[in-house]
Scaffold this motif. Sequence first.
Motif, PDB file in Angstrom:
ATOM      1  N   GLU A 154      21.742 -16.301  28.473  1.00 22.31           N
ATOM      2  CA  GLU A 154      20.914 -17.366  28.156  1.00 22.31           C
ATOM      3  C   GLU A 154      21.761 -18.604  28.336  1.00 22.31           C
ATOM      4  O   GLU A 154      20.892 -19.574  28.862  1.00 22.31           O
ATOM      5  CB  GLU A 154      20.540 -17.324  26.795  1.00 22.31           C
ATOM      6  CG  GLU A 154      19.388 -18.422  26.199  1.00 22.31           C
ATOM      7  CD  GLU A 154      18.247 -17.915  25.164  1.00 22.31           C
ATOM      8  OE1 GLU A 154      17.889 -18.827  24.411  1.00 22.31           O
ATOM      9  OE2 GLU A 154      17.849 -16.663  25.379  1.00 22.31           O
ATOM     10  N   ARG A 161      15.441 -12.473  27.242  1.00 22.21           N
ATOM     11  CA  ARG A 161      14.958 -11.267  26.249  1.00 22.21           C
ATOM     12  C   ARG A 161      15.364  -9.903  26.851  1.00 22.21           C
ATOM     13  O   ARG A 161      15.580  -9.733  27.771  1.00 22.21           O
ATOM     14  CB  ARG A 161      13.363 -11.506  26.214  1.00 22.21           C
ATOM     15  CG  ARG A 161      12.701 -11.250  27.309  1.00 22.21           C
ATOM     16  CD  ARG A 161      11.001 -11.547  27.449  1.00 22.21           C
ATOM     17  NE  ARG A 161      10.386 -11.538  28.614  1.00 22.21           N
ATOM     18  CZ  ARG A 161       9.974 -10.066  29.065  1.00 22.21           C
ATOM     19  NH1 ARG A 161      10.150  -9.206  28.258  1.00 22.21           N
ATOM     20  NH2 ARG A 161       9.295 -10.294  30.263  1.00 22.21           N
ATOM     21  N   THR A 162      14.789  -8.822  25.838  1.00 21.39           N
ATOM     22  CA  THR A 162      15.152  -7.529  26.364  1.00 21.39           C
ATOM     23  C   THR A 162      13.884  -6.610  26.029  1.00 21.39           C
ATOM     24  O   THR A 162      13.102  -7.023  25.807  1.00 21.39           O
ATOM     25  CB  THR A 162      16.093  -6.951  25.482  1.00 21.39           C
ATOM     26  OG1 THR A 162      15.854  -6.846  24.002  1.00 21.39           O
ATOM     27  CG2 THR A 162      17.663  -7.672  25.456  1.00 21.39           C
TER      28      THR A 162
END
Length: 377
Positions: A154, A161-162
């Motif tokens: 980030e 995101r995951t």
Amino acid sequence: MTTPWGDLALTRFPEDPRERLRAWDASDEYLLRHLAEQEIPLSGTVVVVGDRWGALVTALAAHRPTQITDSYLTQEATRANLARHGVEPGTVRLLTTQDAPPDRIDVLLVRVPKSLALLEDQLLRLAPAMHEGTVVVGTGMVKEIHTSTLQLFERVLGPTRTSLAERKARLIFSTPEPSQERAANPWPYAYTLPDGIGAVSQGTVVNHAGVFCADRLDIGTRFFLGHLPDGKGAQRVVDLGCGNGIVGTAVGLANPEAEVLFVDESFQAVASAEATYRANGVPGHAEFRVGDGMAGVPAGTVDLVLNNPPFHSHQATTDATAWRMFTGAKRALRPGGELWVIGNRHLGYHVKLRRLFGNSELVAGDPKFVVLRAVKR
């Protein structure tokens, strides 16, 4: 390995029929499955970073990807796996972490490395080549992906995101923001050594990202530096698995007539070793080589090998690398030549050395480490 484009027969390097570790894992399969299911366009410049043994670029060879790796062994495994599947040389572009990256990246696939520093260095180097439409997908086993990993993506690239975990693997999705401000790349990093460690006291260490103990002298190396052999004269010395090269540099400073060969399978490590050697103004002669241990060193040409063998291969604990280093050292040593090894006491390297050399002497030890000496008869 089963992929959306068919089954692949993959091996590690060097090939060993007794090897029980695979050349891929669930995170590689998860990433490839995601690319196919989401129909991600792969017509532009596809860059694969950190591919462990070439599984990803072999599966994606039809899209002419670029592989970036810090590992000589990975490059050799990749070449072998591509050839096994009939991929023409040059179809996949093979770059090292020391090479200039592509000017433009449309798809970036990242196999998360063990070293957060190496990941930082690579993302910072690759970020200028990305655009708003660049697709970024990372992959790794759940135990390899931490909050710090996501924060790094980030901070360098953009919103991250995951995925949900599948078979203990997870994906990372980042949206590059080219206008995002980034800190300057802190790598390579240099620091000054303490006193009381022999010839390199108050010397300089230069570490490229991903090299072991990047910001300080590790306690094992410090112990080794205090117990190095004090040979003089025109010796041929090998710093085997050299890391940042401080051990070979110490030998060169103590014995200017020595010829020191620095060897490691990590491109980052060999670059660090050369920078460390140059920074300390060593007057002697040195050679810096990326390769598979002592392979390529002629038999019977070396007087002294100094070795701190790794006992991990990525996340797996194994003594296979140490054994190959020891056998390679024995082949390369002249009669009367010596192998000096630093290792954790519990690893029992003295047993292997006695089996291979017929002798093993304890030079020094403390509750954690031992320095061992074996002589080629």
